[in-house]
Design an enzyme around this catalytic site. Structure first.
Site, PDB file in Angstrom:
ATOM      1  N   LYS A 145       1.047  -0.947  -0.028  1.00 49.41           N
ATOM      2  CA  LYS A 145      -0.396  -0.344   0.076  1.00 49.41           C
ATOM      3  C   LYS A 145       0.872   1.566   0.070  1.00 49.41           C
ATOM      4  O   LYS A 145       0.521   2.531  -0.309  1.00 49.41           O
ATOM      5  CB  LYS A 145      -1.174  -0.029   1.078  1.00 49.41           C
ATOM      6  CG  LYS A 145      -2.179  -1.647   1.162  1.00 49.41           C
ATOM      7  CD  LYS A 145      -3.245  -0.372   0.824  1.00 49.41           C
ATOM      8  CE  LYS A 145      -4.457  -1.834   0.649  1.00 49.41           C
ATOM      9  NZ  LYS A 145      -5.056  -1.310   0.006  1.00 49.41           N
ATOM     10  N   SER A 191      -9.321   0.442   8.203  1.00 53.76           N
ATOM     11  CA  SER A 191      -9.134   0.244   9.381  1.00 53.76           C
ATOM     12  C   SER A 191      -7.441  -0.642   9.356  1.00 53.76           C
ATOM     13  O   SER A 191      -7.025  -1.371   9.938  1.00 53.76           O
ATOM     14  CB  SER A 191     -10.292  -0.863   9.530  1.00 53.76           C
ATOM     15  OG  SER A 191      -9.834  -1.674   8.270  1.00 53.76           O
TER      16      SER A 191
END
Lengths: 326, 326
Positions: free
Chosen positions: B58, B83
């Site tokens: 990411k 989250s």
């Protein structure tokens, strides 16, 4: 090939040229969060030998040890006794050369280590878990097969092979920053520590060992000025329970600045941090070096510059609870 | 900078040139024992993005997303809701640029993920664990701070940034052997899968997704010819519970050969094998890709040549029992 090589940095360089085609060039891993967790904020270079073939640096020494054998010797195979990473490393190195490998293992060895040795195609002889039983079983295997004995740490080729990890590390460091100011490695039989000290010779890199309090024979030996052979190991670090070898100890005496002793609690704490932050499966023995770097004693040295750590292995029984949960 | 870049291989190449100075060049890892465990014996290339900064791929998309912002925008900071790994990645990428970062997290997020986001210096706003509460909290943060929203997957820069992992993999493959015949990656929002498909365009590398049965919206969407938005995810793969994005789905429809669905049991089995053999801490989401490669459906394709797998992340709550022991 015959004769014993000189125990020197140039012999480690020669060993590296020989085994380079066989070993993985394992990655050098940094972690800004682990660096920031140190009082001195030193950069950290972790040499991930847990990603070496067989899951441990032992493959380096085993590979170099096989190179000293003549084709005739190799045709008869190799043998050793070991409950741990050396057995797997030798079995794999022998398999790659199409040579037979015979391993004497104590009957109480960890099931995953037995499975690994078997998966690499070695013949296993189980024995009672005592030094005498091991030696007798090995002698029997040698007599029966004519296989050459490859010792786990107390031999020149083993020491020189293990020293190649630091050479590789020093070649990789410029991609990440400065050359390390110091290197810290775990001590069991002392193959890696003696090899690392030889490889560091003349480079200005300061060399330290790390030992668990429950098997701190090397640290005690340095204090007392003699090799300690008799002790009952009691530590979570299953790879470090052996006494330092005869050939290894004087090299360590001469070239290693200090051996830092850490508790099993410090080892487990360091190990958990390494799993969490480095995302690497490392065995407890491996974590002694990072635990030593985190210790007050080491931090009090005030070393400036990057600290290199050799992660020695990642062979953990994952069917058991993790040590911080146990 | 403004305007949306073209979604093409050359845009992925441009993204890579931009983010190269910020990202880790993660190692490509092989395993002869895992290769031998496959019926076809294919070589396996594991791209270890769990060793990426922040512990997940990411960071690539987050880094590229920040590059599209003007200095004025960056001065106001960035925000997102997540989250999981995107929150940590964005927080770290913002920290490296001295920018503020605001993250909306559901109050039931895993404690280690909250701790990571906090350690990277981001401001956290907790909200109820529902999509509506997240959106409302994010809107509030944006209005209050003027921070730019960086979406986790449904955005051009995110997709292009994630695609750079395959470019790097293709550049590393020649050190290990042949170019891969196929690449398999997990699908959650589809940022990595769409980016990988763009990066593979015209190279001849076949692209596959892997999805857990309990969140197989992408596979179902491909069958039904429309994006599936409504489903209740139920899987151990916490990173893959989101529906595929609007921008992502048509790219996947056009360029991905298939999405293989695997059970949570297969995921856990693959995950354990990866920890044991690769010595890497990988999260369940990551293991879907290797589980897919091991599946009958994939093996029946009879692909010759190496199979590449992108290991997406290694953020696991190590204070909990391991899933195969739970």
């Amino acid at each position: 090939m015959s004769g014993e090589p000189e125990l020197s940095r140039s012999s480690v360089l020669a060993a590296y040229e020989t085994i380079k085609p066989f070993v993985h060039r394992t990655p050098l891993i940094t972690s800004s969060s682990l660096s920031a967790s140190l009082p001195g904020g030193n950069a950290l270079y972790f040499k991930a030998e847990n990603l070496q073939k067989g899951g441990a640096f032992k493959f380096r020494g085993a590979s170099y040890s096989l190179e000293r054998l003549s084709p005739e010797q190799l045709a008869k195979g190799v043998c050793t006794h070991s409950s741990g990473n050396h057995a797997g490393a030798l079995a794999l190195a022998a398999k790659e050369r199409g040579a037979r490998c015979f391993v004497v293992m104590p009957s109480n060895s960890a099931p995953p280590k037995i499975a690994a040795v078997r998966a690499y195609g070695a013949h296993i002889t189980f024995c009672a878990p005592s030094a005498a039983a091991r030696a007798a079983a090995l002698e029997d295997v040698r007599a029966r097969t004519g296989a050459a004995f490859v010792p786990p740490y107390d031999a020149a080729h083993t020491i020189l092979g293990q020293g190649t990890a630091l050479l590789e590390l020093l070649a990789q460091a410029p991609e990440h920053g400065e050359r390390p100011a110091a290197v810290v490695v775990p001590v069991g039989g002392g193959g890696l520590l003696a090899g690392t000290a030889l490889a560091a010779d003349g480079t200005g890199v300061r060399v330290f060992g790390a030992e668990p309090a429950g098997a701190a024979d090397c640290a005690r030996g340095l204090r007392e000025g003699r090799r300690v052979e008799e002790f009952v190991p009691e530590t979570i670090c299953d790879g470090l329970r052996t006494p330092v070898g005869k050939l290894n100890f004087p090299i360590i005496q001469e070239k290693v600045e200090d051996v830092i002793v850490v508790s099993d609690e410090e080892v487990v704490e360091a190990m958990k941090l390494m799993w969490e932050r480095l995302k690497l499966v490392v065995e407890p023995s491996s974590a002694t070096a990072f635990a030593a770097v985190r210790s007050e004693k080491f931090q009090a040295l005030g070393i400036k510059g990057p600290i290199a750590i050799i992660i020695t292995g990642g062979n953990v029984d994952l069917s058991q609870p993790l040590p911080w949960a146990a």
